[in-house]
Each structure stands twice: as structure tokens, then as C-alpha cells.
Motif scaffolding. Structure first.
Motif, PDB file in Angstrom:
ATOM      1  N   LEU A  38       6.557  53.128  46.082  1.00 43.64           N
ATOM      2  CA  LEU A  38       7.768  52.374  45.781  1.00 43.64           C
ATOM      3  C   LEU A  38       8.914  53.283  45.358  1.00 43.64           C
ATOM      4  CD1 LEU A  38       6.428  49.329  43.755  1.00 43.64           C
ATOM      5  CD2 LEU A  38       7.295  49.344  46.089  1.00 43.64           C
ATOM      6  N   SER A  39      10.109  52.904  45.755  1.00 45.61           N
ATOM      7  CA  SER A  39      11.304  53.558  45.234  1.00 45.61           C
ATOM      8  C   SER A  39      12.287  52.476  44.821  1.00 45.61           C
ATOM      9  CB  SER A  39      11.933  54.482  46.283  1.00 45.61           C
ATOM     10  OG  SER A  39      12.264  53.780  47.453  1.00 45.61           O
ATOM     11  N   LEU A  40      13.162  52.847  43.905  1.00 46.87           N
ATOM     12  CA  LEU A  40      14.208  51.930  43.455  1.00 46.87           C
ATOM     13  C   LEU A  40      15.522  52.366  44.080  1.00 46.87           C
ATOM     14  CD1 LEU A  40      14.905  50.405  40.017  1.00 46.87           C
ATOM     15  CD2 LEU A  40      16.711  51.768  41.089  1.00 46.87           C
ATOM     16  N   VAL A  41      16.261  51.399  44.624  1.00 47.32           N
ATOM     17  CA  VAL A  41      17.558  51.682  45.223  1.00 47.32           C
ATOM     18  C   VAL A  41      18.600  50.738  44.628  1.00 47.32           C
ATOM     19  CG1 VAL A  41      16.644  52.627  47.372  1.00 47.32           C
ATOM     20  CG2 VAL A  41      17.012  50.169  47.197  1.00 47.32           C
ATOM     21  N   ALA A  42      19.831  51.217  44.526  1.00 42.50           N
ATOM     22  CA  ALA A  42      20.890  50.391  43.941  1.00 42.50           C
ATOM     23  C   ALA A  42      22.211  50.677  44.632  1.00 42.50           C
ATOM     24  CB  ALA A  42      21.005  50.646  42.441  1.00 42.50           C
ATOM     25  N   GLY A  94      32.470  48.063  42.437  1.00 40.04           N
ATOM     26  CA  GLY A  94      33.390  47.930  41.324  1.00 40.04           C
ATOM     27  C   GLY A  94      33.159  46.667  40.518  1.00 40.04           C
ATOM     28  N   THR A  95      32.540  45.657  41.135  1.00 38.20           N
ATOM     29  CA  THR A  95      32.345  44.362  40.477  1.00 38.20           C
ATOM     30  C   THR A  95      30.878  44.063  40.205  1.00 38.20           C
ATOM     31  OG1 THR A  95      34.317  43.525  41.623  1.00 38.20           O
ATOM     32  CG2 THR A  95      32.845  41.893  40.629  1.00 38.20           C
ATOM     33  N   ASN A  96      30.021  44.319  41.198  1.00 33.34           N
ATOM     34  CA  ASN A  96      28.599  43.981  41.079  1.00 33.34           C
ATOM     35  C   ASN A  96      27.711  45.174  41.414  1.00 33.34           C
ATOM     36  OD1 ASN A  96      28.847  40.979  40.689  1.00 33.34           O
ATOM     37  ND2 ASN A  96      29.832  41.132  42.684  1.00 33.34           N
ATOM     38  N   THR A  97      26.479  45.115  40.895  1.00 31.66           N
ATOM     39  CA  THR A  97      25.450  46.088  41.247  1.00 31.66           C
ATOM     40  C   THR A  97      24.261  45.339  41.835  1.00 31.66           C
ATOM     41  OG1 THR A  97      26.051  47.756  39.595  1.00 31.66           O
ATOM     42  CG2 THR A  97      23.769  47.742  40.329  1.00 31.66           C
ATOM     43  N   ARG A  98      23.808  45.798  43.007  1.00 31.54           N
ATOM     44  CA  ARG A  98      22.612  45.236  43.634  1.00 31.54           C
ATOM     45  C   ARG A  98      21.481  46.246  43.488  1.00 31.54           C
ATOM     46  NH1 ARG A  98      26.956  44.489  46.898  1.00 31.54           N
ATOM     47  NH2 ARG A  98      27.532  42.354  47.471  1.00 31.54           N
ATOM     48  N   VAL A  99      20.307  45.758  43.120  1.00 31.18           N
ATOM     49  CA  VAL A  99      19.144  46.623  42.918  1.00 31.18           C
ATOM     50  C   VAL A  99      17.981  46.048  43.721  1.00 31.18           C
ATOM     51  CG1 VAL A  99      17.674  47.774  41.221  1.00 31.18           C
ATOM     52  CG2 VAL A  99      19.974  47.038  40.563  1.00 31.18           C
ATOM     53  N   CYS A 149       8.183  53.597  39.614  1.00 34.92           N
ATOM     54  CA  CYS A 149       9.065  54.159  40.644  1.00 34.92           C
ATOM     55  C   CYS A 149       8.700  55.604  40.967  1.00 34.92           C
ATOM     56  CB  CYS A 149      10.523  54.104  40.183  1.00 34.92           C
ATOM     57  SG  CYS A 149      11.137  52.440  39.953  1.00 34.92           S
ATOM     58  N   GLY A 150       8.467  55.863  42.249  1.00 32.63           N
ATOM     59  CA  GLY A 150       8.251  57.238  42.672  1.00 32.63           C
ATOM     60  C   GLY A 150       9.558  57.970  42.896  1.00 32.63           C
ATOM     61  N   GLY A 151      10.621  57.220  43.189  1.00 28.64           N
ATOM     62  CA  GLY A 151      11.930  57.816  43.416  1.00 28.64           C
ATOM     63  C   GLY A 151      13.010  56.784  43.167  1.00 28.64           C
ATOM     64  N   ALA A 152      14.239  57.253  42.995  1.00 26.39           N
ATOM     65  CA  ALA A 152      15.376  56.355  42.787  1.00 26.39           C
ATOM     66  C   ALA A 152      16.602  56.953  43.450  1.00 26.39           C
ATOM     67  CB  ALA A 152      15.633  56.137  41.292  1.00 26.39           C
ATOM     68  N   CYS A 153      17.331  56.122  44.165  1.00 24.27           N
ATOM     69  CA  CYS A 153      18.572  56.551  44.814  1.00 24.27           C
ATOM     70  C   CYS A 153      19.608  55.459  44.627  1.00 24.27           C
ATOM     71  CB  CYS A 153      18.346  56.817  46.301  1.00 24.27           C
ATOM     72  SG  CYS A 153      19.816  57.368  47.188  1.00 24.27           S
ATOM     73  N   VAL A 154      20.810  55.841  44.212  1.00 30.79           N
ATOM     74  CA  VAL A 154      21.869  54.862  44.003  1.00 30.79           C
ATOM     75  C   VAL A 154      23.096  55.239  44.826  1.00 30.79           C
ATOM     76  CG1 VAL A 154      21.040  54.321  41.681  1.00 30.79           C
ATOM     77  CG2 VAL A 154      22.855  56.014  41.972  1.00 30.79           C
ATOM     78  N   ALA A 155      23.804  54.221  45.289  1.00 35.39           N
ATOM     79  CA  ALA A 155      25.070  54.394  45.999  1.00 35.39           C
ATOM     80  C   ALA A 155      26.185  53.946  45.069  1.00 35.39           C
ATOM     81  CB  ALA A 155      25.078  53.562  47.277  1.00 35.39           C
ATOM     82  N   VAL A 156      27.201  54.774  44.920  1.00 34.70           N
ATOM     83  CA  VAL A 156      28.236  54.568  43.905  1.00 34.70           C
ATOM     84  C   VAL A 156      29.606  54.481  44.561  1.00 34.70           C
ATOM     85  CG1 VAL A 156      29.313  55.573  41.859  1.00 34.70           C
ATOM     86  CG2 VAL A 156      26.857  55.809  42.203  1.00 34.70           C
ATOM     87  N   ALA A 157      30.406  53.501  44.148  1.00 33.20           N
ATOM     88  CA  ALA A 157      31.771  53.357  44.650  1.00 33.20           C
ATOM     89  C   ALA A 157      32.688  54.313  43.898  1.00 33.20           C
ATOM     90  CB  ALA A 157      32.245  51.916  44.492  1.00 33.20           C
ATOM     91  N   LEU A 198      21.849  49.496  50.403  1.00 34.92           N
ATOM     92  CA  LEU A 198      20.513  49.637  49.823  1.00 34.92           C
ATOM     93  C   LEU A 198      19.557  50.250  50.843  1.00 34.92           C
ATOM     94  CD1 LEU A 198      20.194  46.187  47.988  1.00 34.92           C
ATOM     95  CD2 LEU A 198      20.651  48.418  46.948  1.00 34.92           C
ATOM     96  N   THR A 199      19.640  49.783  52.088  1.00 35.63           N
ATOM     97  CA  THR A 199      18.814  50.371  53.148  1.00 35.63           C
ATOM     98  C   THR A 199      19.139  51.840  53.325  1.00 35.63           C
ATOM     99  OG1 THR A 199      18.577  48.258  54.319  1.00 35.63           O
ATOM    100  CG2 THR A 199      18.278  50.273  55.614  1.00 35.63           C
ATOM    101  N   GLY A 200      20.429  52.187  53.291  1.00 34.95           N
ATOM    102  CA  GLY A 200      20.831  53.579  53.428  1.00 34.95           C
ATOM    103  C   GLY A 200      20.256  54.458  52.339  1.00 34.95           C
ATOM    104  N   CYS A 201      20.220  53.944  51.109  1.00 34.64           N
ATOM    105  CA  CYS A 201      19.609  54.695  50.003  1.00 34.64           C
ATOM    106  C   CYS A 201      18.122  54.915  50.261  1.00 34.64           C
ATOM    107  CB  CYS A 201      19.802  53.939  48.686  1.00 34.64           C
ATOM    108  SG  CYS A 201      21.468  54.018  47.999  1.00 34.64           S
ATOM    109  N   ALA A 202      17.453  53.872  50.744  1.00 37.29           N
ATOM    110  CA  ALA A 202      16.017  53.983  51.025  1.00 37.29           C
ATOM    111  C   ALA A 202      15.758  54.999  52.134  1.00 37.29           C
ATOM    112  CB  ALA A 202      15.455  52.611  51.413  1.00 37.29           C
ATOM    113  N   VAL A 203      16.583  54.974  53.184  1.00 39.06           N
ATOM    114  CA  VAL A 203      16.439  55.920  54.291  1.00 39.06           C
ATOM    115  C   VAL A 203      16.650  57.350  53.797  1.00 39.06           C
ATOM    116  CG1 VAL A 203      17.475  56.700  56.462  1.00 39.06           C
ATOM    117  CG2 VAL A 203      17.074  54.257  56.075  1.00 39.06           C
ATOM    118  N   TYR A 204      17.701  57.558  53.014  1.00 44.14           N
ATOM    119  CA  TYR A 204      18.010  58.899  52.499  1.00 44.14           C
ATOM    120  C   TYR A 204      16.866  59.429  51.632  1.00 44.14           C
ATOM    121  CZ  TYR A 204      20.462  62.648  50.045  1.00 44.14           C
ATOM    122  OH  TYR A 204      20.842  63.858  49.527  1.00 44.14           O
ATOM    123  N   LEU A 205      16.360  58.577  50.742  1.00 46.58           N
ATOM    124  CA  LEU A 205      15.284  58.998  49.857  1.00 46.58           C
ATOM    125  C   LEU A 205      14.016  59.278  50.640  1.00 46.58           C
ATOM    126  CD1 LEU A 205      15.053  59.353  46.765  1.00 46.58           C
ATOM    127  CD2 LEU A 205      14.105  57.048  46.657  1.00 46.58           C
TER     128      LEU A 205
END
Length: 326
Positions: free
Chosen positions: A9-13, A17-22, A62-70, A313-320
Motif C-alpha cells: 500500500l501507498s498513500l497518495v494525496a 488551494g481549497t480541498n485535499t483528496r487522499v 504505508c510503504g510509501g507516500a506521494c503528494v501533489a501540491v498546488a 492521485l493516479t499520477g502520484c501512484a504511478v510516480y511512486l
């Protein structure tokens, strides 16, 4: 659906500017039913959001975590453009316990998602046949803010270059655009692309159009789009949408000539999705190709709208996942 083994499992977010999806991911695939949305204003920072998310899933490790930031990411530290948060690797490690962590600009994450988005979630705006899959691509995000990122395939893997092109000069084609530039520059002392092509950009365009019509007024982005959907009650909304569409087409064309994305241009973000049904009828293609003697050359580029709200979120998962495989 049962969750896979903890070690996979990995966590992605996706932090806007308004909301965060995890969400949780198994390799490149988001786990069905694990996406949660948090309103940023309700939390002091990202660490609190991630802890709240994981506390609701006590059996997850979590084995890994990747976040995308605005916002821009420099030397592993992200600074939000439209939110007073700073995010770094130690923050992600503390919040998730993951040994492998990564921070991407949100448009970089969108770029890594290309090729993993279901065809039904891509709305064609300008078509030119099947784009070259190994040619350069371009993602353009229009939501709370504006940004773009070129996507390049290399022998060493995909490279998605970061940028902050939402803060360059807005496109000016005529005298009305020049008046608009002077109108919007009062906010920050500079007429940037994001000041007209974003959620708040829609609101500034409404203020400008109504002022030009001799009846100054204001409206929220949601009210503008609502008026557009019901044109009989739309007031200035259709004129605002046409102006927005022309500016978006012009700026997308500028970026196409800058990066030569023969593999396609992909519009993403909440505002892109909201205005997508109107782009064709409101002249996006004409504005996109309005490049003088290069107008014919602009036919080399296709444009689509990404209607997958979870693409980052998919992009974070692919990158990780690519990182763990490398």
C-alpha cells in the motif's frame, strides 16, 4: 473490496488551494472506496489531514507516500501558492510512517497520470487523429489557480517538468484585453494569467464585463457557471464565459508553441471540467489557432479535457510505483 497486503500500500494525496483528496494505492492503481476529501480551511496543515485519514483506517501501514501540491517544489520542499502551508519530506514521514516519500507539483502529477486515464474520462475539444504516444505532451491546469507542465518520454522514463507559468503576463490581443490587464493588475500590481484564467479569474472577468457594460457588479465562479447553464437567467455569464474561453484558447496556443506537444494537450482542473461543454461553441479552437502565419501549424495539436477528478492521485501512484521499480 478488501485492501491488499500492507506492504503493497501507498498513500497518495492531491492538495489544492481549497480541498485535499487522499487515497490508498496498490502499485499504480487507486484502491476503490478509499478516496476521501478534506476541506483545507478545517485543518492547520497537511500533517493533521493525513493523520485523520489514517486514524480512520487503523489496519493500514504505508510503504510509501506521494503528494501533489498546488505550488512550487524546490529541494524537496513545497510552498502552497494559494494556501499558507509548507510541506516537506519529514512532514510526510511523521504523518504516515512511510519510508519512501515524494512531493510533486500538482501539474507534474497530472502529467504522470497520462496513459493511465480511462478513455471515457477524456473529452475531445480539438482533434487531429491519434496523437503520437511518444511525442511531448502538455498538461494545463485551470482550477483555483493556473499552471502547465510539459511531459517528455525519455529512455530513462517519463520526465514532467515543473513550472509556475500561471504567473506570466496574461495574453493581450486587442484594446479590450489591454483594458482588462489594467483592470486586474490592481489586485497584485501585475496582470498574470492566473488573474483571469482560474476560479477567481472568472470572478474578475465578471467584474470587468459588467463594468464595461456600465453596470458594475460581482458574482462567484459558481454563480457564473450556474448562469451559463441557464442562459435565460445568465445575465453577464455568457459574455464572461466567451471572454474566458478566448483567453484560455490564446494562452493554450502560446504554450503549444512554447513546448510543441505533438502528443496532445490535456486541460485539467475544476474550472476546465466546468467549462468543457461550452468550449467548442464559444470559440476555443479559433482563439487557439489565432497565431498569424502559424495558424495552419496549430492544426498539429489536439486538445482534450481530463474529466477524471482523481487523475493527480493516479499520477502520484504511478510516480511512486516507478520509483520503487527503479
Amino acid at each position: 473490496m478488501p485492501l491488499p497486503l500492507k506492504s503493497r500500500l501507498s498513500l497518495v494525496a492531491d492538495i489544492g488551494g481549497t480541498n485535499t483528496r487522499v487515497a490508498l494505492a496498490d502499485g499504480k492503481v487507486l484502491q476503490e472506496g478509499t478516496v476521501r476529501r478534506f476541506r483545507n480551511a478545517d485543518f492547520p496543515g497537511l500533517e493533521t489531514i493525513l493523520r485523520a485519514y489514517l486514524e480512520a483506517l487503523p489496519d493500514v501501514e504505508c510503504g510509501g507516500a506521494c503528494v501533489a501540491v498546488a505550488g512550487p517544489v524546490a529541494q524537496g520542499v513545497a510552498t502552497m501558492t494559494n494556501l499558507d502551508w509548507t510541506i516537506d519530506g519529514p512532514t510526510l514521514t511523521r504523518a504516515t510512517g512511510a519510508e519512501m516519500v515524494a512531493i510533486l507539483n500538482d501539474l507534474q502529477a497530472q502529467g504522470h497520470a497520462l496513459g493511465y486515464i480511462a478513455p471515457e474520462n477524456l473529452r475531445p475539444v480539438i482533434g487531429q487523429g491519434e496523437p503520437d504516444p511518444i511525442a511531448a505532451k502538455l498538461v494545463i491546469g485551470v482550477g483555483t489557480g493556473f499552471n502547465a507542465a510539459p511531459v517528455h518520454e525519455t529512455p530513462w522514463g517519463r520526465v514532467v517538468a515543473a513550472s509556475e507559468c500561471g504567473h506570466v503576463n496574461m495574453p493581450v490581443r486587442n484594446e479590450a484585453d489591454l483594458r482588462l490587464a489594467h483592470f486586474v493588475e490592481t489586485a497584485h500590481g501585475f496582470p498574470g494569467v492566473e488573474d483571469v484564467l482560474s476560479g477567481r479569474g472568472l470572478e474578475r472577468l465578471f467584474a470587468f464585463v459588467s463594468k464595461e457594460a456600465g453596470s458594475p457588479s460581482e458574482a462567484t465562479a459558481a454563480a457564473i457557471m450556474g448562469g451559463l447553464a441557464n442562459e435565460a437567467e445568465g445575465g453577464f455569464a455568457p459574455d464572461v464565459a466567451r471572454l474566458f474561453t478566448r483567453l484560455l484558447g490564446a494562452e493554450a496556443g502560446n504554450l503549444a508553441l512554447t513546448h510543441l506537444p505533438f502528443g496532445g494537450i490535456y486541460l485539467c482542473g475544476g474550472v476546465s471540467r466546468a467549462i468543457a461543454p461550452y468550449l467548442t461553441q464559444m470559440g476555443f479552437e479559433a482563439a487557439f489557432r489565432d497565431k498569424g502565419r502559424f495558424s495552419g501549424f496549430m492544426k498539429n495539436f489536439s486538445v482534450s479535457v481530463v474529466e477524471d477528478d482523481y487523475a493527480a492521485l493516479t499520477g502520484c501512484a504511478v510516480y511512486l510505483d516507478q520509483g520503487t521499480q527503479g
